[in-house]
Design a protein around this motif. Sequence first.
Motif, mmCIF file in Angstrom:
data_model
loop_
_atom_site.group_PDB
_atom_site.id
_atom_site.type_symbol
_atom_site.label_atom_id
_atom_site.label_comp_id
_atom_site.label_asym_id
_atom_site.label_seq_id
_atom_site.Cartn_x
_atom_site.Cartn_y
_atom_site.Cartn_z
ATOM 1 N N UNK A 230 0.826 -1.210 0.000
ATOM 2 C CA UNK A 230 0.000 0.000 0.000
ATOM 3 C C UNK A 230 0.866 1.270 0.000
ATOM 4 N N UNK B 123 -1.453 4.406 -0.949
ATOM 5 C CA UNK B 123 -2.576 4.492 -0.013
ATOM 6 C C UNK B 123 -2.086 4.715 1.426
ATOM 7 N N UNK C 269 -1.841 8.427 -4.662
ATOM 8 C CA UNK C 269 -1.956 7.299 -5.595
ATOM 9 C C UNK C 269 -2.282 7.726 -7.013
ATOM 10 N N UNK C 270 -3.132 8.790 -7.151
ATOM 11 C CA UNK C 270 -3.558 9.160 -8.502
ATOM 12 C C UNK C 270 -2.493 9.918 -9.273
ATOM 13 N N UNK D 189 1.454 3.791 -11.351
ATOM 14 C CA UNK D 189 1.467 2.457 -10.748
ATOM 15 C C UNK D 189 0.024 1.986 -10.745
ATOM 16 N N UNK D 190 -0.216 0.740 -11.108
ATOM 17 C CA UNK D 190 -1.586 0.240 -11.026
ATOM 18 C C UNK D 190 -1.640 -1.072 -10.267
ATOM 19 N N UNK D 191 -2.795 -1.269 -9.659
ATOM 20 C CA UNK D 191 -2.919 -2.386 -8.732
ATOM 21 C C UNK D 191 -4.108 -3.269 -9.117
ATOM 22 N N UNK E 29 -6.693 -5.489 -7.149
ATOM 23 C CA UNK E 29 -7.084 -5.615 -5.748
ATOM 24 C C UNK E 29 -7.521 -7.037 -5.434
ATOM 25 N N UNK F 38 -10.141 -8.069 -3.876
ATOM 26 C CA UNK F 38 -11.547 -8.325 -4.196
ATOM 27 C C UNK F 38 -11.852 -7.873 -5.620
ATOM 28 N N UNK G 55 -12.243 -5.182 -6.890
ATOM 29 C CA UNK G 55 -12.712 -3.791 -6.853
ATOM 30 C C UNK G 55 -13.143 -3.292 -8.219
ATOM 31 N N UNK G 56 -13.871 -4.118 -8.948
ATOM 32 C CA UNK G 56 -14.439 -3.648 -10.213
ATOM 33 C C UNK G 56 -15.606 -2.730 -9.884
ATOM 34 N N UNK H 196 -9.080 4.033 -16.383
ATOM 35 C CA UNK H 196 -7.764 4.645 -16.191
ATOM 36 C C UNK H 196 -7.347 5.472 -17.400
ATOM 37 N N UNK I 93 -9.177 8.737 -17.348
ATOM 38 C CA UNK I 93 -8.596 9.657 -16.375
ATOM 39 C C UNK I 93 -7.347 10.321 -16.946
ATOM 40 N N UNK J 245 -7.723 -3.975 -16.534
ATOM 41 C CA UNK J 245 -7.889 -2.589 -16.114
ATOM 42 C C UNK J 245 -6.574 -2.028 -15.566
ATOM 43 N N UNK J 246 -5.806 -2.897 -14.890
ATOM 44 C CA UNK J 246 -4.565 -2.420 -14.271
ATOM 45 C C UNK J 246 -3.436 -2.275 -15.284
#
Lengths: 369, 342, 289
Positions: free
Chosen positions: A56, A61, A81-82, A86-88, A90, A92, A94-95, A108, A111, A155-156
């Motif tokens: 984290x 985070x 983080x933003x 770096x992408x993570x 998760x 779970x 986290x979709x 992403x 953004x 996504x990451x």
Amino acid sequence: MSASARKVDPARIEIRDVTKRFGSFTAVDRVTLTVEPGEFLTLLGPSGCGKTTLLRMLSGFETPTEGTIHIGSEDVTHLPPYRRNVNQVFQSYALFPHLSVHENVAFGLRMKKLERDEIDRRVAEVMQLVALQGFEQRRPHELSGGQRQRVALARAIVPEPEVLLLDEPLSALDAKLRRAMQIELKRLQRQLGLTTVFVTHDQEEALTLSDRIAVMNAGRIEQLGTASFVYHQPSTPFVADFLGEANLLQAEIVGREGEAARVRTQQGWELTIAAPENLNGAKRVVISIRPEKVLVSKQRIEAGNVFPARVAEELFQGATDRLTLQTSGGVKLTAIVANESAIREAIHEGDEVFCGLHEDDLVVVRADE
Amino acid sequence: MKTLHRILALVALLGALVGTLRAANKELNLFAWSEYIPQEVIDGFTKETGVKVNYETFASGEEMLSKMLAGGTAYDIIQPPDYVAEALIRASLLAPIDYAKLSNFKNILPEFLKMPHDPTQEYTVPYMTGTVGIVVNTEKVKEPIHGFKDVFTPAHANRIVVVNDNREIVSWALQTLGIEANDLTPENLEKAKPVLAEWVKLIKVYDSDSPKTALLNGEVDLGVVWSGEAALLYKENPKFQYVLPVEGAHQFVDLLAIPQQSKNRLAAHQFIDYILRPEVSKKISEAFPYTNPNGEARKLLTDAERGNPASYPPVGKLGTFRHIGKISQAIDALMTDLKNAR
Amino acid sequence: MRPTSRSFSSRRAGLRAWLLLLPMLVWLAAFVVVPMGILLVYSFCQRDDLGRVVFVFSWENYARVFDPTYLAIFGRSVAYAAVTTVICVAAGYPVGYYIARRSEKRRNQLLLLVMIPFWTSFLVRTYAWITILKNDGLLNGMLQYTKLISAPLDIMYTPAAVIIGLVYAYLPFMILPIYSSAEKLDNALVEAAYDLGAGPVRSFAEVIVPLTWPGIAAGMLLVFVPAIGMFAITDLMGGARVPMIGNVIQNQFFQARNWPFGAALGVVFTLLFAVSYALLQRRRVWEEE
């Protein structure tokens, strides 16, 4: 998104003397670690060992209490983080449940304010890469666990991060799917050449995927090395025990013979072991031997150390048999032997056998003055 | 559906049972104006007779009438204003009062007997009377105020509080036009409309419950309010002067009466007689300084209380309200329309 | 709907469910269906001299409802309720979200604070606001003491006072559903948004708001609908100067003694909400498909 098309090169991560405290609890304790560009590094340890906190801090985070983190040439210690490239993935996944698969993967890129055409092109590419073409318009809740995992991965990686972070991404999958995903994950990581930090408590997963493993315990890195090295040469009893299985024997050094040493276990068992340099001056040691390195036979075997023993317990495990051996000296050893009943002589509970230990397989995991 | 019927019947039965139990339990259902009967008086009655008083309140005569007509609780004593009592008598909803049981009825001054709402004096007992008049904060308003015309002028825009009672407001407008307050015909409403349209622009607050609040807080400097409220203001600070409008003032009489549905008429008579006692009536006057129709009670008041010009104003042009029928809805529509047009 | 295999026991389960629901159904019948039925019947009736309902059929009440005066009043009530709702969302969202993100112990403490006002009578609380807002009240006193203003602000008995009163009365009904939505929001989703490069503003707009939307929608409904019909606040804090639909209906019962017209207003009012709510629901179903 072939490897050659990447615009961002994988970055080196340098963690220098990082400590993270929550109140009086120290989650991460003066950790220094370098992850090479393109390397797949695993943070392995039991829950509460600090591996997730360390991850984290890489994603932003959490902010280190002390120490610095560099990704590439940039000091990211205090970067939110933003602002990190770096992408993570998760644990779970986290979709975003309110967005379609396409919108999730495109998030992403959106953004980053890319053109719509560019976004569509790259999403299409990555969907092909993770073999999810045709699922673009589905909602996450309409996908299976494995599919969700792939969306999370897509996504990451689609924003082309310098570093990919994986937080136990396979733990929610069933055993078979997990194995398939491990292979796929490794393939993708190789293909993209991404610097990857992977957090898991699953030692098998760590061994399969990693270039190097950092075994963590109580906020510190206990051992860092290639999967094979850490497995074969555990440097502490914790590592030996946590990574794979280990018979740990407490012993006293009673003599030295060149590159070898004689030790006597608490139970009065005498063994010859290969003596590494660092044994100089040590009196008491802890020795580890992997169960699959314990040789078992009804016939007398060739090995540095051979003892008679009795099979106290036998557990059938499919491909292997798991035996609990009781030696005359009162030492209990666990042995795992290949289950080749057709060729091998049958060994059963209650049988009298010989057990053999090669000197090189007896690893000193702790030495005390 | 059958089940539903049965359940409803059961519910109704239970309700009736509870009702009977309550009546048998020596209880008195009192339906009265909010803030008009001191708790001390009610407690005194219960202490003396052992009859528990259930005090339910209303904020306007119309509200009382609506709830009475809707049925529901069987009230034993109600406290209607004169014109509502008149309507109830006409509709045969009140039980005759046995004045022989009221040993203290003789205390009521003769001018409050056989009034237009109960010309034969069979159904009602006066509780308190009062007027609707003008309160002037003489520190803020220097010019002399004699009537409605002096109150509702552009100079007083946003400085006026009035009771939130459409019939009252309309009656004032009629009186400034020289029309009798009870002469509520569509033609007369039409005549009052332009006057009211001007007034509505000037009024800052409509409040029937506590019109004194806006005056005390300094939000407004003039009011057309119940005399009891005016008396309290005067008691607080004599700068609040009470003026009976020269155009004519509404005199109201609030009464005690026993509805036909009453199940405890004996206790109802006891309660009325208790209220009529001079020392009890005096307590009511102290708390709510309206005009007390009880001559013996008046004698027990202090000089200051008797000298309060809002409680006992000099004789002026007074008139009571009479029962009106469906025109109430035209009054409501007129005022709603005017307030909305603002 | 997910396809489910209907087992033989599902019929019995259905029966049991209905039995369990029976108390609520009886309650609904007794206190919702029956009163609405009475209202509907009354709305087509006439009144007598005293104000009693006479059961003679008439359209007249409905004709009056659509008089421009009452439509204007209705429009004004909707506008006040809309402003109240917007302010409640703006003020209630941060509070609800903040509470949801605290530790469980702190959450319960904060929720208690939100609910404490309910322990006091609504009228008492409204009078407290009068004490604050009146000419020589706390607010004006403070502003004058700090020399921010020279003359007292005229707040009481203005539309601003009505809005303050409405926002105060209904804010908890906005905070609580937003809290409950925000509490269910998986923090990993917010982190995922950050991780993918969305700053605080975009994360809020693109992830947090859509995912807590059910709470916002519920709060809006809980604030907007009762705010339209509110009459006590417009009387006490607005000085009853501008009529609201709630005051008009109340007046039909307690001043004009015209129950049938009051009933007609009530019926139209209720239908209007039923229809707009149904439309809203249909749109949502359509969006989900």
